[in-house]
Enzyme design. Structure first.
Site, PDB file in Angstrom:
ATOM      1  N   ASP A  67      49.620  52.619  36.035  1.00  0.00           N
ATOM      2  CA  ASP A  67      48.412  52.190  35.390  1.00  0.00           C
ATOM      3  C   ASP A  67      47.464  53.390  34.917  1.00  0.00           C
ATOM      4  O   ASP A  67      47.834  54.440  35.654  1.00  0.00           O
ATOM      5  CB  ASP A  67      47.437  51.153  36.077  1.00  0.00           C
ATOM      6  N   HIS A 138      44.673  41.977  43.390  1.00  0.00           N
ATOM      7  CA  HIS A 138      45.341  42.714  42.183  1.00  0.00           C
ATOM      8  C   HIS A 138      46.479  43.525  42.351  1.00  0.00           C
ATOM      9  O   HIS A 138      46.478  44.436  43.603  1.00  0.00           O
ATOM     10  CB  HIS A 138      44.424  43.089  41.147  1.00  0.00           C
ATOM     11  N   GLU A 143      44.906  41.815  37.299  1.00  0.00           N
ATOM     12  CA  GLU A 143      43.843  41.051  37.629  1.00  0.00           C
ATOM     13  C   GLU A 143      44.099  39.920  38.034  1.00  0.00           C
ATOM     14  O   GLU A 143      44.799  39.206  37.278  1.00  0.00           O
ATOM     15  CB  GLU A 143      42.647  41.536  36.822  1.00  0.00           C
TER      16      GLU A 143
HETATM   17  P1  PGA Z   1      42.813  51.541  47.030  1.00  0.00           P
HETATM   18  O1  PGA Z   1      43.168  50.840  45.746  1.00  0.00           O
HETATM   19  O2  PGA Z   1      44.075  52.308  47.635  1.00  0.00           O
HETATM   20  O3  PGA Z   1      41.783  52.611  46.647  1.00  0.00           O
HETATM   21  O4  PGA Z   1      42.346  50.724  47.999  1.00  0.00           O
HETATM   22  C1  PGA Z   1      44.383  49.854  45.751  1.00  0.00           C
HETATM   23  C2  PGA Z   1      44.155  49.119  44.452  1.00  0.00           C
HETATM   24  O5  PGA Z   1      43.125  48.737  44.023  1.00  0.00           O
HETATM   25  O6  PGA Z   1      45.210  48.686  44.021  1.00  0.00           O
END
Ligand code: PGA
Length: 259
Positions: A67, A138, A143
């Site tokens: 993404d 997500h 989402e």
């Molecule tokens: P994080 O984010 O590794 O910073 O916890 C993961 C995500 O939001 O997919």
């Protein structure tokens, strides 16, 4: 689904790096799907260390990131493009032409999503997809919603995600409201998937993803339908998995279960 429970972040990261290494040994032209965020940083550090020691060769590995924020480019420190070069690509012997990233500065977001899908198709799909998970379940920027989005698409970021991710932005007003994300359909077409989670704050999302029904309100729950998905969790992230682990009084340092 395979579950590997590790004692801490270091062990989770090493376990993940070892699996990536094994995949690259078996298939030096591996098409590797990559994630950003805090979670995979330890795995990337370990892959850089292994690469410097000659244990893993990225010469022919092809990558696709999951993404990117809309409106941010390679020079923006908060972009995922910048993150990937900082945390992995500049430390390993990957070829620039083998790195695929979504262009957050595109003037034509839908066209950019189509271009990316086509590039993944041309590469014969993702062999191994690495995922993190959001507090809201997500994966990528898919989402919670009423449907599973299939292909790479434009996303309106949820308030939850914007609030959590804004901590990475010095100027909170720069936090984008939109992003581009590889879809659930494309993720699920990967031949193998590894999801990593290490914090207590992820425990609820992990429990719902593994023990709850498959539903788009918990996007990661779709992994229950994948034939080769592994979650590598710390005991903190796994602490809600009562049903699965209720027989063991406490976690072994490295528990391994098929669910
Ligand atoms: P994080 O984010 O590794 O910073 O916890 C993961 C995500 O939001 O997919």
């Amino acid at each position: 689904m395979e579950l590997i429970i590790t004692k801490d972040y270091k062990e989770m990261s090493q376990q993940a790096a070892v699996l990536v290494n094994a995949h690259v040994i078996v298939n030096p032209k591996l098409v590797l799907g990559l994630a950003t965020g805090n979670t995979p940083i330890g795995m990337y550090k370990e892959l850089i260390r292994m690469n410097k020691k000659g244990m893993i060769d990225f010469t022919n590995v092809v990558t696709f990131n999951l993404d990117e924020y809309l409106g941010l480019g390679p020079k923006d420190k908060e972009s995922y493009h910048y993150f990937m070069f900082q945390n992995l690509f500049s430390g390993i012997n990957i070829k620039r032409r083998n790195i695929n990233l979504l262009n957050g500065l595109t003037k034509d977001p839908n066209g950019e999503c189509e271009r990316y899908e086509e590039a993944i198709r041309k590469a014969d799909g993702i062999d191994l997809q690495i995922l993190g998970i959001g507090h809201n379940g997500h994966i990528g920027f898919n989402e919670p919603s009423d449907v599973f989005p299939t292909a790479t698409h434009v996303v309106a970021l949820s308030e939850d995600t914007r609030q959590i991710n804004s901590k990475f932005f010095k100027d909170k007003r720069k936090m984008p409201t939109g992003a581009l994300s590889v879809g659930i359909g494309t993720i699920m077409k990967a031949k193998e998937i590894i999801l990593l989670a290490n914090t207590k704050q992820k425990a609820e999302a992990i429990t719902m993803a593994i023990e709850g029904p498959v539903r788009p309100q918990v996007p990661a729950s779709v992994l229950q339908l994948h034939s080769k998905a592994t979650m590598i969790l710390t005991s903190q992230a796994a602490e809600g998995l009562g049903r699965i682990f209720k027989k063991s009084k406490k976690f072994s340092l490295l528990a391994h279960k098929t669910v």
